[in-house]
Design a protein around this motif. Structure first.
Motif, PDB file in Angstrom:
ATOM      1  N   LYS A  74       0.841  -1.195   0.000  1.00 18.64           N
ATOM      2  CA  LYS A  74       0.000   0.000   0.000  1.00 18.64           C
ATOM      3  C   LYS A  74       0.871   1.238   0.000  1.00 18.64           C
ATOM      4  O   LYS A  74       1.914   1.293   0.611  1.00 18.64           O
ATOM      5  CB  LYS A  74      -0.895   0.018   1.241  1.00 18.64           C
ATOM      6  CG  LYS A  74      -1.934  -1.063   1.248  1.00 18.64           C
ATOM      7  CD  LYS A  74      -3.037  -0.710   0.323  1.00 18.64           C
ATOM      8  CE  LYS A  74      -4.141  -1.725   0.436  1.00 18.64           C
ATOM      9  NZ  LYS A  74      -5.322  -1.317  -0.222  1.00 18.64           N
TER      10      LYS A  74
ATOM     11  N   ILE B 117       0.350   5.528   0.191  1.00 18.05           N
ATOM     12  CA  ILE B 117      -0.629   6.592   0.322  1.00 18.05           C
ATOM     13  C   ILE B 117      -0.314   7.676  -0.673  1.00 18.05           C
ATOM     14  O   ILE B 117       0.741   8.228  -0.655  1.00 18.05           O
ATOM     15  CB  ILE B 117      -0.703   7.105   1.747  1.00 18.05           C
ATOM     16  CG1 ILE B 117      -1.960   7.852   1.920  1.00 18.05           C
ATOM     17  CG2 ILE B 117       0.420   7.926   2.133  1.00 18.05           C
ATOM     18  CD1 ILE B 117      -2.422   7.839   3.305  1.00 18.05           C
TER      19      ILE B 117
ATOM     20  N   THR C  52      -6.850   4.574  -3.712  1.00 20.77           N
ATOM     21  CA  THR C  52      -8.101   4.027  -3.204  1.00 20.77           C
ATOM     22  C   THR C  52      -8.842   4.942  -2.237  1.00 20.77           C
ATOM     23  O   THR C  52     -10.050   4.802  -2.087  1.00 20.77           O
ATOM     24  CB  THR C  52      -7.854   2.676  -2.509  1.00 20.77           C
ATOM     25  OG1 THR C  52      -6.917   2.857  -1.454  1.00 20.77           O
ATOM     26  CG2 THR C  52      -7.321   1.635  -3.501  1.00 20.77           C
TER      27      THR C  52
ATOM     28  N   SER D  87      -3.935  13.279   2.605  1.00 25.07           N
ATOM     29  CA  SER D  87      -3.527  11.921   2.955  1.00 25.07           C
ATOM     30  C   SER D  87      -4.330  10.955   2.110  1.00 25.07           C
ATOM     31  O   SER D  87      -5.469  11.226   1.765  1.00 25.07           O
ATOM     32  CB  SER D  87      -3.791  11.632   4.433  1.00 25.07           C
ATOM     33  OG  SER D  87      -3.068  12.505   5.251  1.00 25.07           O
TER      34      SER D  87
ATOM     35  N   THR E 271      -4.481   6.548   0.480  1.00 22.65           N
ATOM     36  CA  THR E 271      -3.960   5.189   0.403  1.00 22.65           C
ATOM     37  C   THR E 271      -4.046   4.704  -1.032  1.00 22.65           C
ATOM     38  O   THR E 271      -4.826   5.216  -1.825  1.00 22.65           O
ATOM     39  CB  THR E 271      -4.759   4.221   1.301  1.00 22.65           C
ATOM     40  OG1 THR E 271      -6.119   4.227   0.875  1.00 22.65           O
ATOM     41  CG2 THR E 271      -4.660   4.594   2.759  1.00 22.65           C
TER      42      THR E 271
ATOM     43  N   THR F 233      -2.264   1.339  -3.856  1.00 22.43           N
ATOM     44  CA  THR F 233      -1.295   0.281  -4.110  1.00 22.43           C
ATOM     45  C   THR F 233      -0.194   0.820  -5.011  1.00 22.43           C
ATOM     46  O   THR F 233      -0.465   1.329  -6.099  1.00 22.43           O
ATOM     47  CB  THR F 233      -1.979  -0.918  -4.789  1.00 22.43           C
ATOM     48  OG1 THR F 233      -3.047  -1.362  -3.950  1.00 22.43           O
ATOM     49  CG2 THR F 233      -0.993  -2.058  -5.019  1.00 22.43           C
TER      50      THR F 233
ATOM     51  N   THR G 299       2.573   2.182   3.528  1.00 19.12           N
ATOM     52  CA  THR G 299       1.141   2.040   3.797  1.00 19.12           C
ATOM     53  C   THR G 299       0.439   3.355   4.063  1.00 19.12           C
ATOM     54  O   THR G 299      -0.783   3.415   3.960  1.00 19.12           O
ATOM     55  CB  THR G 299       0.899   1.108   4.996  1.00 19.12           C
ATOM     56  OG1 THR G 299       1.562   1.654   6.135  1.00 19.12           O
ATOM     57  CG2 THR G 299       1.420  -0.307   4.696  1.00 19.12           C
ATOM     58  N   SER G 300       1.158   4.395   4.436  1.00 22.36           N
ATOM     59  CA  SER G 300       0.499   5.675   4.675  1.00 22.36           C
ATOM     60  C   SER G 300       1.486   6.820   4.520  1.00 22.36           C
ATOM     61  O   SER G 300       2.680   6.663   4.751  1.00 22.36           O
ATOM     62  CB  SER G 300      -0.115   5.709   6.075  1.00 22.36           C
ATOM     63  OG  SER G 300       0.895   5.691   7.052  1.00 22.36           O
TER      64      SER G 300
ATOM     65  N   THR H 100       1.319  11.474   4.481  1.00 19.05           N
ATOM     66  CA  THR H 100       0.612  12.750   4.413  1.00 19.05           C
ATOM     67  C   THR H 100       1.576  13.761   3.830  1.00 19.05           C
ATOM     68  O   THR H 100       2.736  13.812   4.224  1.00 19.05           O
ATOM     69  CB  THR H 100       0.140  13.194   5.805  1.00 19.05           C
ATOM     70  OG1 THR H 100      -0.802  12.245   6.284  1.00 19.05           O
ATOM     71  CG2 THR H 100      -0.504  14.569   5.757  1.00 19.05           C
TER      72      THR H 100
END
Length: 144
Positions: free
Chosen positions: A2, A4, A37, A55, A57, A59, A108-109, A111
């Motif tokens: 993932k 972001i 997503t 922010s 998310t 792939t 995965t994340s 901002t």
């Protein structure tokens, strides 16, 4: 795998009125390296000369490498009224020192915050297009 894609959320960031945030759409005409997503954007509406933070998310199919670029353009009534360009790796590293390119596909994340330029149109809805290209020239994403 993932990643972001917070910067993609900036696609709706140019709407400077107290409207609801318009939906983000994929404007890519070729395959992308990130599949977005979800996202959040604050504050909304935007404030000139202040940070807007996004922010999201998604792939990531390939690492984000040095030379990655972020291009933001805004149009009002079909006329180009806003442009902003960033070195994506430098932007990410400045905000989160642990995010140094190459950014792995396991992210995965994230901002990201960008200063709204003083030449941004005030109190008008602007249709933004945000395009990120990877250091290898591949299209990371296109959102409008």
């Amino acid at each position: 795998m993932k990643f972001i894609a917070a910067l993609a959320a900036l696609v709706v960031a140019a709407v400077a009125t107290a409207q609801t945030i318009p939906p983000i759409t994929n404007c890519a005409t070729t395959p992308t390296q990130i599949s977005i997503t979800a996202f959040t954007l604050t504050p909304y509406p935007l404030c000139i000369n202040q940070l807007v933070c996004a922010s999201g998310t998604g792939t990531l199919n390939t690492p984000v490498i040095q030379g990655a670029k972020l291009s933001i353009t805004g149009r009002y009534l079909g006329r180009l009224v806003y442009t902003d360009n960033h070195d994506l790796c430098a932007l990410m590293a400045a905000q989160t020192p642990s995010f140094i390119c190459p950014l792995p596909v396991t992210m995965t994340s994230i901002t990201a915050c960008v200063l709204v330029k003083p030449n941004a149109p005030a109190n008008v809805g602007v249709a933004l297009q945000v395009i990120a290209t990877n250091g290898d020239g591949g299209l990371l994403f296109c959102q409008a």
